[in-house]
Design a protein around this motif. Sequence first.
Motif, PDB file in Angstrom:
ATOM      1  N   GLU A   1       3.450   5.375  -7.136  1.00  0.00           N
ATOM      2  CA  GLU A   1       2.522   4.812  -8.113  1.00  0.00           C
ATOM      3  C   GLU A   1       3.155   4.743  -9.507  1.00  0.00           C
ATOM      4  N   ASP A   2       2.920   3.619 -10.165  1.00  0.00           N
ATOM      5  CA  ASP A   2       3.405   3.331 -11.519  1.00  0.00           C
ATOM      6  C   ASP A   2       4.905   3.073 -11.615  1.00  0.00           C
ATOM      7  N   SER A   3       5.599   3.005 -10.474  1.00  0.00           N
ATOM      8  CA  SER A   3       7.021   2.643 -10.514  1.00  0.00           C
ATOM      9  C   SER A   3       7.132   1.125 -10.660  1.00  0.00           C
ATOM     10  N   ALA A   4       8.311   0.654 -10.973  1.00  0.00           N
ATOM     11  CA  ALA A   4       8.531  -0.789 -11.090  1.00  0.00           C
ATOM     12  C   ALA A   4       8.270  -1.481  -9.749  1.00  0.00           C
ATOM     13  N   LEU A   5       8.696  -0.826  -8.656  1.00  0.00           N
ATOM     14  CA  LEU A   5       8.468  -1.411  -7.326  1.00  0.00           C
ATOM     15  C   LEU A   5       6.977  -1.496  -7.036  1.00  0.00           C
ATOM     16  N   ASP A   6       6.240  -0.436  -7.346  1.00  0.00           N
ATOM     17  CA  ASP A   6       4.790  -0.441  -7.145  1.00  0.00           C
ATOM     18  C   ASP A   6       4.138  -1.559  -7.956  1.00  0.00           C
ATOM     19  N   LYS A   7       4.497  -1.671  -9.211  1.00  0.00           N
ATOM     20  CA  LYS A   7       3.879  -2.695 -10.064  1.00  0.00           C
ATOM     21  C   LYS A   7       4.149  -4.093  -9.528  1.00  0.00           C
ATOM     22  N   PHE A   8       5.377  -4.329  -9.054  1.00  0.00           N
ATOM     23  CA  PHE A   8       5.693  -5.646  -8.490  1.00  0.00           C
ATOM     24  C   PHE A   8       4.912  -5.892  -7.209  1.00  0.00           C
TER      25      PHE A   8
ATOM     26  N   VAL B   1       0.834  -1.204   0.000  1.00  0.00           N
ATOM     27  CA  VAL B   1       0.000   0.000   0.000  1.00  0.00           C
ATOM     28  C   VAL B   1       0.866   1.252   0.000  1.00  0.00           C
ATOM     29  N   LEU B   2       1.911   1.260   0.811  1.00  0.00           N
ATOM     30  CA  LEU B   2       2.788   2.430   0.848  1.00  0.00           C
ATOM     31  C   LEU B   2       3.469   2.654  -0.502  1.00  0.00           C
ATOM     32  N   ALA B   3       3.946   1.589  -1.117  1.00  0.00           N
ATOM     33  CA  ALA B   3       4.582   1.718  -2.432  1.00  0.00           C
ATOM     34  C   ALA B   3       3.575   2.225  -3.459  1.00  0.00           C
ATOM     35  N   HIS B   4       2.345   1.718  -3.372  1.00  0.00           N
ATOM     36  CA  HIS B   4       1.304   2.144  -4.322  1.00  0.00           C
ATOM     37  C   HIS B   4       0.944   3.612  -4.119  1.00  0.00           C
ATOM     38  N   ALA B   5       0.896   4.040  -2.869  1.00  0.00           N
ATOM     39  CA  ALA B   5       0.519   5.426  -2.572  1.00  0.00           C
ATOM     40  C   ALA B   5       1.655   6.405  -2.856  1.00  0.00           C
TER      41      ALA B   5
ATOM     42  N   TRP C   1       2.274  -4.212  -5.818  1.00  0.00           N
ATOM     43  CA  TRP C   1       0.819  -4.123  -5.923  1.00  0.00           C
ATOM     44  C   TRP C   1       0.238  -5.366  -6.582  1.00  0.00           C
ATOM     45  N   GLY C   2       1.005  -5.985  -7.454  1.00  0.00           N
ATOM     46  CA  GLY C   2       0.553  -7.210  -8.107  1.00  0.00           C
ATOM     47  C   GLY C   2       0.366  -8.374  -7.146  1.00  0.00           C
ATOM     48  N   THR C   3       0.901  -8.257  -5.940  1.00  0.00           N
ATOM     49  CA  THR C   3       0.758  -9.320  -4.932  1.00  0.00           C
ATOM     50  C   THR C   3      -0.311  -9.004  -3.888  1.00  0.00           C
ATOM     51  N   HIS C   4      -0.850  -7.795  -3.910  1.00  0.00           N
ATOM     52  CA  HIS C   4      -1.732  -7.337  -2.831  1.00  0.00           C
ATOM     53  C   HIS C   4      -2.997  -8.196  -2.681  1.00  0.00           C
ATOM     54  N   LYS C   5      -3.681  -8.460  -3.774  1.00  0.00           N
ATOM     55  CA  LYS C   5      -4.944  -9.209  -3.692  1.00  0.00           C
ATOM     56  C   LYS C   5      -4.720 -10.652  -3.249  1.00  0.00           C
ATOM     57  N   ALA C   6      -3.738 -11.314  -3.817  1.00  0.00           N
ATOM     58  CA  ALA C   6      -3.476 -12.710  -3.457  1.00  0.00           C
ATOM     59  C   ALA C   6      -3.050 -12.818  -1.995  1.00  0.00           C
ATOM     60  N   THR C   7      -2.231 -11.874  -1.537  1.00  0.00           N
ATOM     61  CA  THR C   7      -1.797 -11.894  -0.139  1.00  0.00           C
ATOM     62  C   THR C   7      -2.981 -11.637   0.783  1.00  0.00           C
ATOM     63  N   GLY C   8      -3.873 -10.742   0.395  1.00  0.00           N
ATOM     64  CA  GLY C   8      -5.078 -10.493   1.192  1.00  0.00           C
ATOM     65  C   GLY C   8      -5.953 -11.728   1.308  1.00  0.00           C
ATOM     66  N   LEU C   9      -6.095 -12.449   0.203  1.00  0.00           N
ATOM     67  CA  LEU C   9      -6.862 -13.695   0.230  1.00  0.00           C
ATOM     68  C   LEU C   9      -6.201 -14.702   1.166  1.00  0.00           C
ATOM     69  N   LEU C  10      -4.883 -14.833   1.069  1.00  0.00           N
ATOM     70  CA  LEU C  10      -4.155 -15.751   1.953  1.00  0.00           C
ATOM     71  C   LEU C  10      -4.336 -15.365   3.413  1.00  0.00           C
ATOM     72  N   LEU C  11      -4.279 -14.078   3.715  1.00  0.00           N
ATOM     73  CA  LEU C  11      -4.498 -13.626   5.093  1.00  0.00           C
ATOM     74  C   LEU C  11      -5.901 -13.976   5.578  1.00  0.00           C
ATOM     75  N   MET C  12      -6.893 -13.822   4.714  1.00  0.00           N
ATOM     76  CA  MET C  12      -8.264 -14.157   5.101  1.00  0.00           C
ATOM     77  C   MET C  12      -8.386 -15.648   5.426  1.00  0.00           C
ATOM     78  N   VAL C  13      -7.777 -16.481   4.610  1.00  0.00           N
ATOM     79  CA  VAL C  13      -7.800 -17.929   4.863  1.00  0.00           C
ATOM     80  C   VAL C  13      -7.081 -18.232   6.179  1.00  0.00           C
ATOM     81  N   LEU C  14      -5.929 -17.606   6.395  1.00  0.00           N
ATOM     82  CA  LEU C  14      -5.168 -17.860   7.624  1.00  0.00           C
ATOM     83  C   LEU C  14      -5.910 -17.386   8.870  1.00  0.00           C
ATOM     84  N   VAL C  15      -6.651 -16.282   8.767  1.00  0.00           N
ATOM     85  CA  VAL C  15      -7.389 -15.822   9.948  1.00  0.00           C
ATOM     86  C   VAL C  15      -8.504 -16.808  10.294  1.00  0.00           C
TER      87      VAL C  15
END
Length: 177
Positions: free
Chosen positions: A40-47, A33-37, A49-63
């Motif tokens: 934005e649009d940097s190589a680091l952000d793209k890398f 989130v910090l990199a995205h904010a 941010w591309g993991t944000h949704k999958a990691t959120g799903l994994l966190l939901m399963v783990l909780v």
Amino acid sequence: MSNLHDSAQRYGAVTRWLHWGMAVLLGWQFLTVLAHALMEDSALDKFLWGTHKATGLLLMVLVVIRLLWALYNSSRRPAPVSTLARFGHLALYGLLFVIPFVALLRQYGSGREFVAFGMTIMPGFSDAKIEWMIAPASLLHGNLGWLLLFMVIGHAAMAFVHRRQGGEDVLARMIGR
């Protein structure tokens, strides 16, 4: 080797693994989130941010797994140090579930495909967007995420406060000492 199950004195290996694993994943989420904010649009952000949704799903399963494990161990777990601590932990668990849940609602309502870890979680559709699913997440997801960050910081701070002030060394319970 440490005990897998919790005891009245400390948390077992499974609880500790879930706790610290989720802490690392949450740290990753906040980094994305910090990199995205900020970049934005940097190589680091793209890398990242591309993991944000999958990691959120994994966190939901783990909780969910963590809650089930806590219920299974409920008669063995260390007692909370206070009613406030109990409510604080319940609020953390609630946010850890609700934040990705509303994001999944938004994802589905948008009609966009969601692929995580090489698996299609939601196939997507071409019909009109479902606004009642999108609106709550657009309003809540980010704001609740910032609330979660502040609560996590408070959670960690209180563990150190309890350790420094004597009494219950709650951090020792979670590091296996």
